[in-house]
Design an enzyme around this catalytic site. Structure first.
Site, PDB file in Angstrom:
ATOM      1  CD1 TRP A 204     -13.582  30.438 -27.964  1.00 51.25           C
ATOM      2  CD2 TRP A 204     -12.095  31.414 -29.314  1.00 51.25           C
ATOM      3  NE1 TRP A 204     -12.362  29.869 -27.722  1.00 51.25           N
ATOM      4  CE2 TRP A 204     -11.432  30.442 -28.525  1.00 51.25           C
ATOM      5  CE3 TRP A 204     -11.343  32.153 -30.234  1.00 51.25           C
ATOM      6  CZ2 TRP A 204     -10.068  30.185 -28.635  1.00 51.25           C
ATOM      7  CZ3 TRP A 204      -9.980  31.899 -30.332  1.00 51.25           C
ATOM      8  CH2 TRP A 204      -9.356  30.926 -29.546  1.00 51.25           C
TER       9      TRP A 204
ATOM     10  CD  GLU B 252     -11.639  18.095 -26.753  1.00 47.68           C
ATOM     11  OE1 GLU B 252     -11.595  18.803 -27.750  1.00 47.68           O
ATOM     12  OE2 GLU B 252     -12.211  16.987 -26.749  1.00 47.68           O
TER      13      GLU B 252
ATOM     14  CE  LYS C  34     -13.161  14.286 -27.245  1.00 51.78           C
ATOM     15  NZ  LYS C  34     -13.159  14.516 -28.617  1.00 51.78           N
TER      16      LYS C  34
ATOM     17  CE  LYS D 176     -19.008  20.082 -32.685  1.00 52.32           C
ATOM     18  NZ  LYS D 176     -18.016  19.180 -32.087  1.00 52.32           N
TER      19      LYS D 176
ATOM     20  CG  ASN E 163     -16.567  33.874 -37.286  1.00 51.31           C
ATOM     21  OD1 ASN E 163     -16.958  33.003 -38.039  1.00 51.31           O
ATOM     22  ND2 ASN E 163     -15.536  33.686 -36.507  1.00 51.31           N
ATOM     23  N   GLY E 164     -13.942  36.271 -37.056  1.00 52.08           N
ATOM     24  CA  GLY E 164     -12.687  36.247 -37.808  1.00 52.08           C
ATOM     25  C   GLY E 164     -11.657  37.143 -37.148  1.00 52.08           C
TER      26      GLY E 164
ATOM     27  CB  CYS F 118     -17.240  34.770 -33.363  1.00 57.20           C
ATOM     28  SG  CYS F 118     -15.983  35.481 -32.295  1.00 57.20           S
TER      29      CYS F 118
ATOM     30  CG  HIS G 236      11.279   5.009 -24.596  1.00 61.55           C
ATOM     31  ND1 HIS G 236      12.540   4.496 -24.438  1.00 61.55           N
ATOM     32  CD2 HIS G 236      10.629   4.131 -25.404  1.00 61.55           C
ATOM     33  CE1 HIS G 236      12.664   3.372 -25.131  1.00 61.55           C
ATOM     34  NE2 HIS G 236      11.504   3.129 -25.713  1.00 61.55           N
TER      35      HIS G 236
ATOM     36  CD  GLU H  28     -10.922  11.859 -29.948  1.00 62.04           C
ATOM     37  OE1 GLU H  28      -9.956  12.578 -30.242  1.00 62.04           O
ATOM     38  OE2 GLU H  28     -12.076  12.301 -29.809  1.00 62.04           O
TER      39      GLU H  28
ATOM     40  NE  ARG I  84     -19.492  29.911 -35.780  1.00 60.05           N
ATOM     41  CZ  ARG I  84     -18.933  29.278 -36.804  1.00 60.05           C
ATOM     42  NH1 ARG I  84     -19.344  28.076 -37.120  1.00 60.05           N
ATOM     43  NH2 ARG I  84     -17.990  29.845 -37.502  1.00 60.05           N
TER      44      ARG I  84
END
Ligand code: G6P
Length: 613
Positions: free
Chosen positions: A73, A493, A490, A608, A99-100, A2, A509, A486, A27
């Site tokens: 968000w 995402e 990527k 983010k 926000n929170g 947010c 395995h 990573e 955000r």
């Protein structure tokens, strides 16, 4: 998570709010809304992106010198128009953006319902603004005192801004756990509030980062900062270093692509002035100030989330090889709830791009309370993690706006490499000629990254070939195991293709069962101590008809014979190879996502800056 922005002053608020919301959209982008004051208070909100809100307001009255905006968000309540912020109080006189998370909102709501309140949305935020009104209804408190009294009842995290129809001269904001920056405008009585400085930098360079438990009140053109207990504070005014061009796409189609291409510079900026190979000297305040402590640390804990956790994994290899310190790398969210054993001679390094990740902050708090020394490696200047750390180092990568992290990762790895070298020197665990070679090698990395970026056309071709794959496997060993993780992250995402990163030798395995002629396997097979072993892993994939896309060192001949595609990158010391090998993997994900028509900069469901746990 947010984004919030607010303005009070002589200018029209609406253009500032809309532009600010676009900057904060990283955000969250489930819905957007604004409230404007011009005699009355008008609230407009809409599910979707800020641009959708903007389009819906073309024929609306958006006049007003006071206003606030929110990009959401979703946490409590699905993303729709009703759950979008701002939320109003029962009598419609107050509005809030938040926000929170208000953790005890259910209990508070039950009490309010008993006292006759009715709610429109499913959000925790609406409960908060009703609570403030309720306090005002049952006391003689002023608005600001009622805000304080209401916040005293709240458990959870918040950055909020409140507007009151009856008090247009007032703008009230408060923070606990979620970030809030106050901008001091150039004009008389002009103030900005935002989740970070990006919506503010265009108008002023003077900002105050509110601390937890502080309330900022603009009253008739004057700003005061108090604690929730009403103690007046003298806030420190910071000078912003950010510039506007850093917040624009600069001719690139997406922020992510721009940020990938910025890496030669961002890596340089992250070590510039910090290393002197000739003298094998390091110039980092944290290292200098904590010299004695660092010389005696017995163990290092690296903490982060997402991509920052991957940087921590590279850090583990670096610190263990260079400085010979035992290292543990921890997901902040697991660490904080695990009752971990922490010693006072541990060094904890919290790694974070945003500096606001709630889990990382909580993990740091825990480490601090156990007496450990806590460093921060952060990108956003003035954010909460550097402020909570005993010491640390900024990564200086510049604002990263694409939700998928790219240049922040390579900058984090660079800073961790310097710290590992510096601690190796302090502990006397590395010969000075090796140290000098590594320092010179680090200085050569930006040019090598530049060269790797020239592989773009070849990577476009590979992306076109595999863009419709349903799964991808990424393999690497040693320093390049985190690179494989990573790379896979990527791709997941931004292209929504399922991808797994694995240590190459672990493939047998389990993941090997997935390999058939449909499965692209990206293997990091650059020169290293494990090169021959990785070749054996490639053979194992080949034997099952998997498709091999290999990242190899320039001039490699062996892998070329086995792989479907080879991507040749410049040679470097194995310990610094993640800085180069990551580049083609970022480009591969980027191009696949673009070809699949995905929103690269704002992938679905992600945000983010994750300010909720
Ligand atoms: C979110 C972002 C990731 C990031 C992670 C940790 O999930 O989408 O890109 O790696 O948070 O964020 P931090 O700001 O602490 O590095």
């Amino acid at each position: 998570m947010c984004g919030i922005v607010a303005y009070i002053g002589p200018k029209q608020a609406y253009p500032i709010l809309i532009k600010g919301l676009k900057r904060l959209e990283y955000r969250g982008y489930d819905s957007a809304g604004i409230a404007l004051m011009n005699g009355d208070m008008r609230v407009y909100k809409k599910q979707g992106k800020v641009a959708d809100l903007e389009n819906s307001l073309i024929n609306e009255d958006v006049e007003g010198n006071i206003g606030m905006g929110h990009t959401r968000w979703a946490t409590h309540g699905v993303p729709n128009n009703v759950n979008a912020h701002p939320h109003k109080s029962q009598n419609g006189e107050l509005a809030v953006i938040h926000n929170g998370i208000i953790e005890n909102y259910m209990t508070l709501k039950e009490g309010l319902v008993l006292r006759g309140h009715t709610f429109e949305s499913d959000t925790d935020t609406e409960v908060l603004i009703h609570l403030i009104e309720d306090v005002m209804n049952h006391t003689n408190l002023s608005l600001q005192d009622a805000v304080r009294a209401a916040l005293a009842q709240v458990v959870g995290a918040y950055a909020i801004v409140i507007l009151s129809k009856n008090h247009p001269e007032h703008l009230i904001a408060a923070r606990k756990g979620s970030p809030l920056v106050v901008g001091i405008g150039e004009e008389e009585g002009e103030f900005f509030l935002a989740s970070d400085a990006t919506p503010i930098v265009e108008y002023t360079r003077q900002v105050i980062y509110l601390n937890d438990g502080e309330i900022a009140i603009v009253d008739n053109g004057e700003l005061s900062v108090r604690t929730i207990d009403n103690i007046i504070q003298t806030p420190y005014i910071h000078e912003l270093e950010m510039n506007l061009e850093q917040l624009e796409k600069g001719g690139y189609e997406h922020f992510m692509l721009k940020e990938i291409y910025e890496q030669p510079k961002s890596i340089l900026d992250s070590f510039r002035g910090r290393i002197d190979p000739k003298e094998t000297e390091f110039h980092m305040r944290s290292i200098f100030e904590y010299e004695e402590k660092l010389r005696n640390i017995k163990r290092l804990l690296l903490i982060g989330c997402g991509t920052s956790w991957h940087a921590g994994l590279v850090g583990e290899y670096l610190f263990e090889e260079y400085a010979r310190i035992p290292v543990e790398v921890e997901y902040a969210s697991e660490f904080r709830y695990r009752n971990p054993v922490i010693y006072s001679d541990d060094l904890v390094i919290a790694i974070s791009q945003s500096g606001e990740t709630a889990d990382t902050l909580a993990a740091m708090e825990l480490a601090k309370s156990s007496g450990a020394t806590v460093f921060g490696v952060c990108n956003v200047v003035g954010s909460s993690i550097p402020r909570m750390s005993h010491a640390g180092a900024y990564t200086h990568a510049g604002p990263e706006i694409g939700v998928a992290s790219t240049k922040a990762f390579t900058a984090q790895v660079t800073v961790l490499a310097i710290m590992a070298m510096a601690v190796a020197k302090l502990k006397g665990n590395m010969r000075s000629d090796r140290l000098r070679t590594l320092m010179y090698e680090l200085e050569s990395i930006p040019a090598k990254v530049e060269k790797s970026l020239k592989l773009n056309d070849q990577i476009v071709e590979i992306a076109a070939k595999y863009k419709d794959a349903r799964n991808f496997l990424y393999l690497g060993r040693g320093y390049n195991f985190p690179v494989a993780l990573e790379g896979a992250l990527k791709l997941k995402e931004i292209s929504y293709i399922h991808a797994e990163g694995y240590p190459a030798a672990e493939m047998k395995h389990g993941p090997i069962a997935l390999i058939d002629e449909e499965m692209p396997v990206v293997v990091v097979a650059t020169n290293s101590a494990h090169y021959e072993k990785v070749i054996s892993n490639i053979q194992e994939v080949k034997a099952r008809k998997g498709k091999i896309i290999a990242v190899v060192t320039e001039g490699d001949t062996k892998v070329k014979e086995m792989a479907d595609y080879v991507i040749e990158v410049p040679e470097t010391d194995e310990s610094l190879s993640p800085l180069i090998n990551t580049i083609p993997l970022q480009l591969l994900s980027y191009h696949i996502a673009v070809m699949r028509g995905c929103n690269v900069d704002q992938p679905r469901n992600l945000a983010k800056s994750v300010t909720v746990e």
